[in-house]
Design a protein around this motif. Structure first.
Motif, PDB file in Angstrom:
ATOM      1  N   ALA A  22     -18.304 -13.589   6.872  1.00  0.00           N
ATOM      2  CA  ALA A  22     -19.235 -13.177   7.707  1.00  0.00           C
ATOM      3  C   ALA A  22     -20.642 -14.040   7.877  1.00  0.00           C
ATOM      4  N   ARG A  23     -21.054 -14.631   6.674  1.00  0.00           N
ATOM      5  CA  ARG A  23     -22.097 -15.420   6.654  1.00  0.00           C
ATOM      6  C   ARG A  23     -21.637 -16.901   7.379  1.00  0.00           C
ATOM      7  N   ARG A  24     -20.560 -17.278   6.900  1.00  0.00           N
ATOM      8  CA  ARG A  24     -20.273 -18.557   7.481  1.00  0.00           C
ATOM      9  C   ARG A  24     -19.961 -18.613   9.195  1.00  0.00           C
ATOM     10  N   ARG A  25     -19.467 -17.334   9.475  1.00  0.00           N
ATOM     11  CA  ARG A  25     -19.173 -17.245  10.985  1.00  0.00           C
ATOM     12  C   ARG A  25     -20.610 -17.109  11.756  1.00  0.00           C
ATOM     13  N   LEU A  26     -21.581 -16.297  11.087  1.00  0.00           N
ATOM     14  CA  LEU A  26     -22.767 -16.341  11.777  1.00  0.00           C
ATOM     15  C   LEU A  26     -23.416 -17.649  11.774  1.00  0.00           C
ATOM     16  N   ARG A  27     -23.305 -18.457  10.788  1.00  0.00           N
ATOM     17  CA  ARG A  27     -23.891 -19.846  10.641  1.00  0.00           C
ATOM     18  C   ARG A  27     -23.431 -20.616  11.572  1.00  0.00           C
ATOM     19  N   ALA A  28     -22.041 -20.428  11.768  1.00  0.00           N
ATOM     20  CA  ALA A  28     -21.419 -21.212  12.877  1.00  0.00           C
ATOM     21  C   ALA A  28     -21.817 -20.759  14.488  1.00  0.00           C
ATOM     22  N   ASP A  29     -21.978 -19.430  14.655  1.00  0.00           N
ATOM     23  CA  ASP A  29     -22.428 -18.981  15.892  1.00  0.00           C
ATOM     24  C   ASP A  29     -23.905 -19.537  15.957  1.00  0.00           C
ATOM     25  N   GLN A  30     -24.685 -19.362  15.188  1.00  0.00           N
ATOM     26  CA  GLN A  30     -26.061 -20.176  15.290  1.00  0.00           C
ATOM     27  C   GLN A  30     -26.219 -21.419  15.338  1.00  0.00           C
ATOM     28  N   ALA A  31     -25.298 -22.221  14.828  1.00  0.00           N
ATOM     29  CA  ALA A  31     -25.024 -23.647  14.973  1.00  0.00           C
ATOM     30  C   ALA A  31     -24.888 -23.970  16.351  1.00  0.00           C
ATOM     31  N   ARG A  32     -23.759 -23.393  16.818  1.00  0.00           N
ATOM     32  CA  ARG A  32     -23.358 -23.634  18.228  1.00  0.00           C
ATOM     33  C   ARG A  32     -24.348 -23.063  19.342  1.00  0.00           C
ATOM     34  N   LEU A  34     -27.620 -23.400  18.726  1.00  0.00           N
ATOM     35  CA  LEU A  34     -28.615 -24.415  18.631  1.00  0.00           C
ATOM     36  C   LEU A  34     -28.366 -25.545  19.168  1.00  0.00           C
ATOM     37  N   ALA A  35     -27.022 -25.963  19.121  1.00  0.00           N
ATOM     38  CA  ALA A  35     -26.470 -27.283  19.536  1.00  0.00           C
ATOM     39  C   ALA A  35     -26.622 -27.206  21.313  1.00  0.00           C
ATOM     40  N   ASP A  36     -26.310 -25.896  21.822  1.00  0.00           N
ATOM     41  CA  ASP A  36     -26.648 -25.792  23.107  1.00  0.00           C
ATOM     42  C   ASP A  36     -27.869 -26.026  23.757  1.00  0.00           C
ATOM     43  N   LEU A  37     -28.786 -25.408  22.893  1.00  0.00           N
ATOM     44  CA  LEU A  37     -30.387 -25.721  23.269  1.00  0.00           C
ATOM     45  C   LEU A  37     -30.730 -27.304  23.099  1.00  0.00           C
ATOM     46  N   LEU A  38     -30.279 -28.172  21.859  1.00  0.00           N
ATOM     47  CA  LEU A  38     -30.338 -29.179  21.698  1.00  0.00           C
ATOM     48  C   LEU A  38     -29.982 -30.070  22.925  1.00  0.00           C
ATOM     49  N   HIS A  54     -37.069 -34.630  12.912  1.00  0.00           N
ATOM     50  CA  HIS A  54     -36.353 -34.447  11.513  1.00  0.00           C
ATOM     51  C   HIS A  54     -35.818 -33.279  11.394  1.00  0.00           C
ATOM     52  N   GLU A  55     -34.878 -33.052  10.732  1.00  0.00           N
ATOM     53  CA  GLU A  55     -34.013 -31.808  10.316  1.00  0.00           C
ATOM     54  C   GLU A  55     -34.898 -30.611   9.971  1.00  0.00           C
ATOM     55  N   SER A  56     -35.987 -30.915   9.289  1.00  0.00           N
ATOM     56  CA  SER A  56     -36.897 -29.877   8.561  1.00  0.00           C
ATOM     57  C   SER A  56     -37.820 -29.166   9.903  1.00  0.00           C
ATOM     58  N   VAL A  57     -38.284 -30.121  10.698  1.00  0.00           N
ATOM     59  CA  VAL A  57     -38.934 -29.862  12.060  1.00  0.00           C
ATOM     60  C   VAL A  57     -38.162 -29.101  12.889  1.00  0.00           C
ATOM     61  N   LEU A  58     -36.746 -29.640  13.180  1.00  0.00           N
ATOM     62  CA  LEU A  58     -35.972 -28.577  13.950  1.00  0.00           C
ATOM     63  C   LEU A  58     -35.867 -27.039  13.414  1.00  0.00           C
ATOM     64  N   ALA A  59     -35.527 -27.363  12.013  1.00  0.00           N
ATOM     65  CA  ALA A  59     -35.149 -25.687  11.483  1.00  0.00           C
ATOM     66  C   ALA A  59     -36.538 -24.989  11.814  1.00  0.00           C
ATOM     67  N   VAL A  69     -29.057 -26.259  11.313  1.00  0.00           N
ATOM     68  CA  VAL A  69     -29.509 -27.588  11.936  1.00  0.00           C
ATOM     69  C   VAL A  69     -28.591 -28.612  11.618  1.00  0.00           C
ATOM     70  N   ARG A  70     -27.861 -28.912  10.260  1.00  0.00           N
ATOM     71  CA  ARG A  70     -27.086 -29.859  10.218  1.00  0.00           C
ATOM     72  C   ARG A  70     -25.640 -29.502  10.906  1.00  0.00           C
ATOM     73  N   GLN A  71     -25.306 -28.482  10.996  1.00  0.00           N
ATOM     74  CA  GLN A  71     -24.031 -28.018  11.395  1.00  0.00           C
ATOM     75  C   GLN A  71     -24.079 -28.407  13.087  1.00  0.00           C
ATOM     76  N   ALA A  72     -25.327 -27.824  13.705  1.00  0.00           N
ATOM     77  CA  ALA A  72     -25.457 -28.190  15.053  1.00  0.00           C
ATOM     78  C   ALA A  72     -25.472 -29.693  15.306  1.00  0.00           C
ATOM     79  N   LEU A  73     -26.127 -30.633  14.439  1.00  0.00           N
ATOM     80  CA  LEU A  73     -26.212 -31.960  14.828  1.00  0.00           C
ATOM     81  C   LEU A  73     -24.761 -32.544  14.762  1.00  0.00           C
ATOM     82  N   ASP A  74     -23.906 -31.869  13.773  1.00  0.00           N
ATOM     83  CA  ASP A  74     -22.610 -32.239  13.537  1.00  0.00           C
ATOM     84  C   ASP A  74     -21.665 -32.291  14.779  1.00  0.00           C
TER      85      ASP A  74
END
Length: 261
Positions: A22-32, A34-38, A54-59, A69-74
């Protein structure tokens, strides 16, 4: 270990596994998300100098974890929009060109601010109209129509593969025209002596077949944007039926919609 303890222990491990998924799925959803916004920021030129913060600034800015953030950039790297350069950071390397859906314009007219559109005429000549084509162009089934296939490039890069059907009484005049450097729309208006009126469009994503993938220099099976457009003259006559396959990684469609009740 008593059987009840083993069951309880197994259940506890199962619950832990479910929670981790569930945590991985939530992070994947959040990454997607964030990727849409970026992606919007990238395509609208929102990052000065083409370098992402920088990743820390985006976070911090997006209230996301560094892993998210890393997943979104990937995801954006997989799309070819950004790349990671050591010592520099994440930079924009891809570009998509805007194609409006609320105005009836040829490709060269639409993208004139972004460079030069050229056309490679791959096939051109009369051919019997398939029933769906004849029906939409309002000609008798089997009647010859002009069939044109063009590879369209923007600044030398393959952008779209266009298949066009035009009634032969109009299309014959196109046989000697400069189709390599001129939009068909402009030629149709010159030939008929009247402006274009309106068009009906359908837009969907399809997988590139072997032929279109090779011509567009895209991976076989990659998603392309298919725009089907039936264009009418000002007097209402259907005059141009097109099936246009756009490289999805090089074009973005946009328009303005108004609500009416």
């Amino acid at each position: 270990m008593p059987s009840t303890d083993r069951i309880r222990d197994h259940a506890g491990q199962g619950a832990t596994t479910v929670a981790a998924r569930a945590r991985r799925r939530l992070r994947a959803d959040q990454a997607r998300q964030l990727a849409d916004l970026l992606r919007h920021q990238i395509l609208s030129g929102g990052f000065d100098g083409g370098t992402l913060p920088h990743e820390s600034v985006l976070a911090t800015d997006y209230r996301a974890s560094r892993n998210t953030v890393r997943q979104a950039l990937d995801l954006l790297r997989a799309e070819g929009l950004v790349a990671r350069h050591p010592g520099v950071g994440t930079v924009v390397v891809g570009q998509k060109y805007p194609h409006g859906l609320d105005r009836l314009m040829g490709l060269a007219e639409t993208l004139h601010e972004h460079g030069t559109v050229t056309n490679e005429v791959r096939t051109m000549g009369p051919a019997p109209a398939p029933h769906p084509v004849a029906q939409r162009l309002k000609v008798a089934p089997g009647t010859d129509v002009l069939c044109i296939e063009r590879l369209r490039r923007l600044n030398g890069l393959p952008l779209s593969l266009d298949l066009t059907y035009i009634p032969l009484d109009i299309g014959t005049a196109l046989l000697g025209a400069d189709l390599e450097n001129t939009d068909v729309f402009r030629l149709l208006e010159t030939i008929t002596g009247q402006g274009l009126g309106h068009a009906e469009i359908t837009l969907e994503a399809v997988n590139a077949d072997a032929h279109s993938a090779a011509v567009l220099e895209a991976p076989r099976g990659a998603a392309v944007l298919m725009l089907e457009r039936l264009t009418h003259l000002a007097d209402g006559r259907p005059v141009d039926l097109e099936f246009i396959r756009f490289r999805g990684d090089r074009i973005t469609m946009s328009g303005q919609l108004r609500r009416s009740l």
